[in-house]
Design an enzyme around this catalytic site. Structure first.
Site, PDB file in Angstrom:
ATOM      1  NE  ARG A  18      45.199  39.647  22.839  1.00 54.88           N
ATOM      2  CZ  ARG A  18      44.488  39.614  23.692  1.00 54.88           C
ATOM      3  NH1 ARG A  18      45.079  41.047  23.889  1.00 54.88           N
ATOM      4  NH2 ARG A  18      43.528  39.213  24.544  1.00 54.88           N
ATOM      5  CD  GLN A  78      29.678  33.032  23.973  1.00 55.31           C
ATOM      6  OE1 GLN A  78      30.532  32.213  24.139  1.00 55.31           O
ATOM      7  NE2 GLN A  78      29.416  33.471  24.619  1.00 55.31           N
ATOM      8  CG  ASP A 108      42.297  32.652  29.363  1.00 52.45           C
ATOM      9  OD1 ASP A 108      41.426  32.955  30.178  1.00 52.45           O
ATOM     10  OD2 ASP A 108      41.529  33.591  28.607  1.00 52.45           O
ATOM     11  N   GLY A 144      38.847  44.630  34.823  1.00 59.18           N
ATOM     12  CA  GLY A 144      37.315  45.507  35.528  1.00 59.18           C
ATOM     13  C   GLY A 144      37.574  45.877  37.174  1.00 59.18           C
TER      14      GLY A 144
END
Ligand code: UD1
Ligand code: CA
Length: 448
Positions: A18, A78, A108, A144
């Site tokens: 993005r 990862q 970030d 969340g």
């Protein structure tokens, strides 16, 4: 109280899609350093005893930035993007060794302060199993939700898995979590992926901890501190927040910023007391300014050290490697690079001083240029103390001007000049009396 040991796991595996960029997101900069660098500095200030950074596959550039900033950090890869808990577990080797607290940060999210992280960790020392940082965004969509009962954090529900009632909760997960070191690996390993996204959610650690009889709590942070960056627009917003902080700190430290909103600082800018900064000044990385310096409007500084009482600008450009001694004056449209200019010397107008040493009290006249580049390599210019360089002189390096020497205006100096000598390197002036009048007479048209 004894210091508790702290392992920080920084998740830096995000893709930069993005951002519409070739550069990975976490290497985009605010206030002169990458977001990843900011977060690594925060781990230092937070007292991390060990730092593990999780990067995506084939991200040598991210790993290199980690090791440049914190050579003692461990880098883990990862390989597949299977969720935030999966990402933290990439640092399993670090999580497996004894530590008091574990803190998970996102690379970030560069604006967190060490004070907030200390506040988040405090309940762990009092026995809590998990502590989560919450905030109340204007629009909670996508975050969340923190489901609380009194002081207890009961669960974190991802938006996609939340009921309508749960979505109405405005207390959101900032993404920062602290876990008890002796339980972290066990809790994380128990996380499954039976949810709307089929991902291993770090947030499930809350319910798992509670089921294991450990308490979970939430701490609240200001929106400005937890702002995450997913786009160039948010990068600019984070820059604005950080600039506001840096300007406030500069003023609190004793610098006058005449128009603070027009002054741009770097995270490492060091300003002394009674420094005056006029409007529209930009500080790139690596600038250190001692007391009583005046920086006039529209100046640009990077990698420069200014001793006490220096005055620069308006419109000065100090490039990396500039060192200005006490009381040096740099005037308008002067550029310096890799230049040591000793106490009291003056370069007041329209000059370039690069790869040079200027001795104390020397006066560099308007339009003086150190010709440091021959198209292949750079060469040095040495100007002795008290030398006087006449205006519009070219000093062709390598060249040495002795202490107290004079250079006549308009000279091109290619040979060394001894101390206290006069050097002239220009054509001798010729004067032809009456020449102009004769020309005009010859050219005058005959009268009709
Ligand atoms: C996450 C939280 C959410 C919180 C939000 C705050 C979970 C499950 N959800 O949601 O509660 O409100 O952050 O911004 O944790 N990452 C990896 N590897 C992965 C997945 C993610 O390294 O496999 C990193 C990302 O690069 C990013 C961070 O973890 O830095 C968060 O991942 P993201 O997918 O953006 O999580 P959200 O859905 O935003
Ligand atoms: Ca996100």
């Amino acid at each position: 109280m004894t210091e508790r040991s702290l392992l920080v796991v920084v998740l830096a595996a995000g893709e930069g899609t993005r951002m519409a960029s070739r550069l990975p997101k976490v290497l985009h900069a605010i206030a002169g350093r990458s977001m990843l660098h900011h977060v690594l500095e925060t781990t230092r200030a937070a007292g991390a005893t060990r730092v593990a950074v999780v990067v995506g596959p084939d991200r040598e550039d991210v790993a290199a930035e980690v090791l440049r900033v914190r050579p003692d950090a461990e880098v883990f890869v990862q390989r597949e993007r299977l969720g935030t808990a999966h990402a933290v577990l990439a640092a399993r080797a670090a999580l497996g060794t004894p530590v008091d607290d574990v803190l998970v940060l996102y690379a970030d999210t560069p604006l967190l302060t060490p004070e907030t992280l200390a506040r988040l960790r405090a309940p762990l020392a009092a026995g809590a199993g998990v502590a989560v940082l919450g905030f109340r965004p204007v629009d909670p969509t996508g975050y969340g939700r923190l489901l609380t009962k009194g002081d207890d954090l009961v669960a974190i529900r991802e938006e996609k898995d939340a009921t309508a009632d749960e979505r109405a909760v405005d207390f959101c997960n900032a993404g920062v979590m602290a876990l008890r070191g002796d339980k972290a690996l066990e809790l994380l390993s128990a996380i499954g992926n039976a949810n709307a996204k089929g991902e291993y959610y770090l947030t499930d650690a809350v319910e798992i901890a509670r089921a294991a009889g450990l308490s979970a709590v939430a701490a609240e942070a200001e929106v400005d501190e937890v702002a995450g960056v997913n786009s160039r627009l948010q990068l600019a917003e984070a820059e604005a927040i950080l600039q506001a902080r840096l300007r406030r700190a500069a003023m609190a430290g004793g610098a006058t910023l005449v128009a603070p909103e027009t002054v741009f600082l770097s995270a490492d800018t060091r300003l002394g007391r009674d420094v005056i900064i006029e409007p529209n000044v930009v500080f790139g990385p690596g600038v250190s300014v001692e007391d009583d310096v005046v920086i006039h409007a529209f100046s640009h500084l990077e990698g420069a050290y200014l001793e006490r009482g220096v005055s620069i600008g308006p419109y000065a450009r100090l490039r990396p490697g500039t060192r200005l001694g006490a009381g040096v004056r740099i005037g308008n449209f002067v550029e310096t690079k890799a230049a040591q200019i000793d106490a009291g010397a003056k370069v007041n107008h329209l000059s370039y001083v690069g790869d040079a040493h200027v001795g104390a009290g020397a006066n560099i006249g308007a339009g003086t240029i150190t010709c440091n580049y021959d198209g292949y390599s750079k060469h040095r210019t040495e100007i002795g103390a008290g030398a006087f360089i006449g205006t519009n002189s070219s000093l062709v390096a390598p060249v040495r001007i002795g202490a107290g020497a004079y250079i006549g205006s308009g000279s091109v100096i290619t040979d060394d000049v001894p101390d206290d000598a006069l050097a002239l390197g220009r054509g001798r002036q010729a004067v032809k009396a009456g020449w102009a009048a004769e020309l005009r007479a010859k050219r005058r048209k005959p009268q009709a």
